[in-house]
Design a protein around this motif. Structure first.
Motif, PDB file in Angstrom:
ATOM      1  N   TYR A 193      32.408   8.437  24.081  1.00  0.00           N
ATOM      2  CA  TYR A 193      32.182   7.660  22.858  1.00  0.00           C
ATOM      3  C   TYR A 193      31.162   8.358  21.963  1.00  0.00           C
ATOM      4  CZ  TYR A 193      31.579   3.723  19.706  1.00  0.00           C
ATOM      5  OH  TYR A 193      31.545   2.935  18.588  1.00  0.00           O
ATOM      6  N   ARG A 194      30.163   8.972  22.558  1.00  0.00           N
ATOM      7  CA  ARG A 194      29.136   9.654  21.767  1.00  0.00           C
ATOM      8  C   ARG A 194      29.762  10.804  20.979  1.00  0.00           C
ATOM      9  NH1 ARG A 194      25.721   9.738  25.440  1.00  0.00           N
ATOM     10  NH2 ARG A 194      26.049  11.845  26.263  1.00  0.00           N
ATOM     11  N   SER A 195      30.700  11.523  21.578  1.00  0.00           N
ATOM     12  CA  SER A 195      31.384  12.606  20.864  1.00  0.00           C
ATOM     13  C   SER A 195      32.237  12.062  19.727  1.00  0.00           C
ATOM     14  CB  SER A 195      32.273  13.392  21.842  1.00  0.00           C
ATOM     15  OG  SER A 195      31.500  13.994  22.861  1.00  0.00           O
ATOM     16  N   ALA A 196      32.937  10.955  20.007  1.00  0.00           N
ATOM     17  CA  ALA A 196      33.784  10.340  18.985  1.00  0.00           C
ATOM     18  C   ALA A 196      32.936   9.807  17.840  1.00  0.00           C
ATOM     19  CB  ALA A 196      34.613   9.219  19.606  1.00  0.00           C
ATOM     20  N   ASP A 197      31.789   9.230  18.153  1.00  0.00           N
ATOM     21  CA  ASP A 197      30.910   8.696  17.121  1.00  0.00           C
ATOM     22  C   ASP A 197      30.372   9.823  16.241  1.00  0.00           C
ATOM     23  OD1 ASP A 197      29.252   6.292  16.128  1.00  0.00           O
ATOM     24  OD2 ASP A 197      27.697   7.770  16.599  1.00  0.00           O
ATOM     25  N   GLY A 198      30.092  10.969  16.841  1.00  0.00           N
ATOM     26  CA  GLY A 198      29.634  12.103  16.066  1.00  0.00           C
ATOM     27  C   GLY A 198      30.699  12.595  15.100  1.00  0.00           C
ATOM     28  N   ALA A 199      31.956  12.531  15.531  1.00  0.00           N
ATOM     29  CA  ALA A 199      33.052  12.960  14.665  1.00  0.00           C
ATOM     30  C   ALA A 199      33.229  12.025  13.481  1.00  0.00           C
ATOM     31  CB  ALA A 199      34.349  13.040  15.466  1.00  0.00           C
ATOM     32  N   ALA A 200      32.819  10.764  13.636  1.00  0.00           N
ATOM     33  CA  ALA A 200      32.969   9.773  12.566  1.00  0.00           C
ATOM     34  C   ALA A 200      31.703   9.639  11.732  1.00  0.00           C
ATOM     35  CB  ALA A 200      33.333   8.416  13.172  1.00  0.00           C
ATOM     36  N   ALA A 201      30.744  10.529  11.908  1.00  0.00           N
ATOM     37  CA  ALA A 201      29.471  10.451  11.189  1.00  0.00           C
ATOM     38  C   ALA A 201      29.712  10.507   9.682  1.00  0.00           C
ATOM     39  CB  ALA A 201      28.561  11.593  11.611  1.00  0.00           C
ATOM     40  N   ALA A 212      35.622   5.677  15.533  1.00  0.00           N
ATOM     41  CA  ALA A 212      35.187   6.202  16.828  1.00  0.00           C
ATOM     42  C   ALA A 212      35.996   5.576  17.965  1.00  0.00           C
ATOM     43  CB  ALA A 212      33.694   5.923  17.023  1.00  0.00           C
ATOM     44  N   SER A 213      36.257   4.279  17.867  1.00  0.00           N
ATOM     45  CA  SER A 213      37.039   3.604  18.914  1.00  0.00           C
ATOM     46  C   SER A 213      38.449   4.167  18.973  1.00  0.00           C
ATOM     47  CB  SER A 213      37.077   2.098  18.643  1.00  0.00           C
ATOM     48  OG  SER A 213      35.781   1.535  18.685  1.00  0.00           O
ATOM     49  N   GLU A 214      39.051   4.433  17.809  1.00  0.00           N
ATOM     50  CA  GLU A 214      40.413   4.985  17.792  1.00  0.00           C
ATOM     51  C   GLU A 214      40.438   6.400  18.356  1.00  0.00           C
ATOM     52  OE1 GLU A 214      43.237   3.615  17.259  1.00  0.00           O
ATOM     53  OE2 GLU A 214      42.410   1.662  16.715  1.00  0.00           O
ATOM     54  N   ILE A 215      39.384   7.157  18.113  1.00  0.00           N
ATOM     55  CA  ILE A 215      39.311   8.507  18.688  1.00  0.00           C
ATOM     56  C   ILE A 215      39.261   8.423  20.213  1.00  0.00           C
ATOM     57  CG2 ILE A 215      37.905  10.586  18.863  1.00  0.00           C
ATOM     58  CD1 ILE A 215      36.965  10.046  15.986  1.00  0.00           C
ATOM     59  N   GLU A 221      44.738   8.055  25.661  1.00  0.00           N
ATOM     60  CA  GLU A 221      46.206   8.035  25.633  1.00  0.00           C
ATOM     61  C   GLU A 221      46.814   9.430  25.694  1.00  0.00           C
ATOM     62  OE1 GLU A 221      46.865   5.920  22.024  1.00  0.00           O
ATOM     63  OE2 GLU A 221      46.376   3.948  22.891  1.00  0.00           O
ATOM     64  N   GLY A 222      45.970  10.461  25.683  1.00  0.00           N
ATOM     65  CA  GLY A 222      46.464  11.831  25.818  1.00  0.00           C
ATOM     66  C   GLY A 222      46.916  12.467  24.528  1.00  0.00           C
ATOM     67  N   GLU A 223      46.625  11.827  23.387  1.00  0.00           N
ATOM     68  CA  GLU A 223      47.055  12.398  22.103  1.00  0.00           C
ATOM     69  C   GLU A 223      46.254  13.648  21.763  1.00  0.00           C
ATOM     70  OE1 GLU A 223      47.853  10.902  17.486  1.00  0.00           O
ATOM     71  OE2 GLU A 223      47.409   9.457  19.079  1.00  0.00           O
ATOM     72  N   ILE A 224      44.975  13.628  22.088  1.00  0.00           N
ATOM     73  CA  ILE A 224      44.130  14.806  21.954  1.00  0.00           C
ATOM     74  C   ILE A 224      43.255  14.892  23.199  1.00  0.00           C
ATOM     75  CG2 ILE A 224      44.066  14.746  19.430  1.00  0.00           C
ATOM     76  CD1 ILE A 224      41.269  13.503  19.628  1.00  0.00           C
ATOM     77  N   GLY A 237      41.261   9.856  13.751  1.00  0.00           N
ATOM     78  CA  GLY A 237      40.704   8.510  13.794  1.00  0.00           C
ATOM     79  C   GLY A 237      40.876   7.778  12.483  1.00  0.00           C
ATOM     80  N   ARG A 238      40.619   8.458  11.350  1.00  0.00           N
ATOM     81  CA  ARG A 238      40.775   7.817  10.051  1.00  0.00           C
ATOM     82  C   ARG A 238      42.237   7.456   9.786  1.00  0.00           C
ATOM     83  NH1 ARG A 238      37.347  11.343   5.784  1.00  0.00           N
ATOM     84  NH2 ARG A 238      38.983  12.828   6.320  1.00  0.00           N
ATOM     85  N   ARG A 239      43.155   8.365  10.210  1.00  0.00           N
ATOM     86  CA  ARG A 239      44.572   8.074  10.006  1.00  0.00           C
ATOM     87  C   ARG A 239      45.012   6.856  10.807  1.00  0.00           C
ATOM     88  NH1 ARG A 239      46.604  12.501  11.776  1.00  0.00           N
ATOM     89  NH2 ARG A 239      47.493  11.730  13.716  1.00  0.00           N
ATOM     90  N   ARG A 240      44.477   6.714  12.052  1.00  0.00           N
ATOM     91  CA  ARG A 240      44.860   5.577  12.890  1.00  0.00           C
ATOM     92  C   ARG A 240      44.269   4.266  12.369  1.00  0.00           C
ATOM     93  NH1 ARG A 240      45.621   7.401  19.061  1.00  0.00           N
ATOM     94  NH2 ARG A 240      45.426   5.159  19.349  1.00  0.00           N
ATOM     95  N   VAL A 241      43.153   4.347  11.659  1.00  0.00           N
ATOM     96  CA  VAL A 241      42.532   3.129  11.124  1.00  0.00           C
ATOM     97  C   VAL A 241      43.123   2.750   9.770  1.00  0.00           C
ATOM     98  CG1 VAL A 241      40.374   2.111  10.268  1.00  0.00           C
ATOM     99  CG2 VAL A 241      40.384   3.430  12.395  1.00  0.00           C
ATOM    100  N   PHE A 242      43.267   3.731   8.871  1.00  0.00           N
ATOM    101  CA  PHE A 242      43.638   3.433   7.492  1.00  0.00           C
ATOM    102  C   PHE A 242      45.082   3.789   7.144  1.00  0.00           C
ATOM    103  CE2 PHE A 242      39.043   4.389   7.435  1.00  0.00           C
ATOM    104  CZ  PHE A 242      38.576   3.145   7.029  1.00  0.00           C
TER     105      PHE A 242
END
Length: 277
Positions: A193-201, A212-215, A221-224, A237-242
């Motif tokens: 989660y910390r890595s995902a949160d950094g990507a969504a900074a 971050a949750s979607e990442i 799920e093995g997508e990445i 993550g942005r694509r999965r949310v918006f």
């Protein structure tokens, strides 16, 4: 055992090594351990049957020796001979002065049943079998009387209802209040989660949590892979949310929140559009 060894200043590894070299010491240690569970029931079976003949229930008899009713009935069900002995001991109890079933009805007066009702009312958190002891009518006798006596039945139903309400009241606890941001702190303790949160900074705080949750979900799920979060996580993550049109790539691209194909440039050119960007 570890606590005992420490109190004696003995190293556990050294002690275990001694046990491996000294089978006689291992045997003495095993013999010194207190019996529990089914082993205890088997060792105390004769004493348990004696207690039953003397008026105890099976559960009460076993518990008096440090065992449990569950272990007792497992032993009885697994051995036909022991089961027959248990049945015989119960029959001896019911045929004598220590009966607890229908044969005991005549030993209890109306005053005794009144005391049973009051005892049940006074101890709402304790089960019938543990309340109706020490000379009180047994649960079987109380229920049997309720079947035959409508007035007693009504009073018993009333007491059972009171017990249920009091137990419910005792179980009620004030709602727990958690410090703001506590869940986020817990999530950030996880490497993924910390890595995902950094990507969504840099995103709005609410959007950042969602992205971050979607990442994290995409990784699970093995997508990445977790190693791809830095390079692919933010866009994914942005694509999965918006959605695909969440972020316009040029002024000629369609704004994601319009239904009339208005471009981002047209939105910015309108008198009010600038407010939103």
């Amino acid at each position: 055992m570890t606590v005992i060894l420490r109190s004696l200043g003995i190293n556990k590894s050294t002690f275990d090594a001694q046990l491996r070299r000294r089978p006689d010491l291992r045997a003495r240690l095993d013999a010194a351990k207190p019996l529990t569970g089914q082993a205890l029931v088997c060792a105390k079976f004769d004493d348990i049957l004696t207690a039953i003949r003397n008026g105890a229930t099976a559960e009460g008899a076993v518990e008096s020796f440090g065992g449990t009713g569950v272990s007792f009935f497992k032993v009885v069900k697994s051995d036909q001979a022991l089961h027959q002995r248990f049945v015989a001991a119960t029959a001896d109890r019911e045929n004598g002065d220590n009966a607890r079933g229908k044969a005991a009805s005549g030993r209890f007066s109306e005053a005794d049943f009144e005391r049973a009702i009051e005892a049940l009312r006074a101890a709402p958190k304790i089960g019938f079998a543990r309340v109706l002891v020490d000379g009180l009518p047994t649960p079987f006798l109380v229920l049997d009387k309720a079947k035959r006596d409508p007035e007693f039945h009504a009073r018993l139903v009333e007491v059972v209802g009171e017990r249920a309400k009091r137990r419910a009241g005792l179980k009620k606890q004030p709602p727990r209040v958690y410090a703001e941001g506590l869940l986020r702190q817990a999530c950030l303790a996880l490497d993924l989660y910390r890595s995902a949160d950094g990507a969504a900074a840099g995103l709005d705080p609410e959007d950042r949590d969602d992205v971050a949750s979607e990442i994290v979900l995409a990784v699970l799920e093995g997508e990445i892979t977790e190693q791809e979060i830095r390079t692919k996580g933010r866009r994914l993550g942005r694509r999965r949310v918006f959605g695909e049109q969440a972020w316009a790539s040029s002024l000629d691209a369609t704004a994601h929140d319009t239904s009339n194909a208005e471009t981002l440039g047209e939105r910015l050119a309108s008198p009010c559009g600038i407010i939103f960007y």
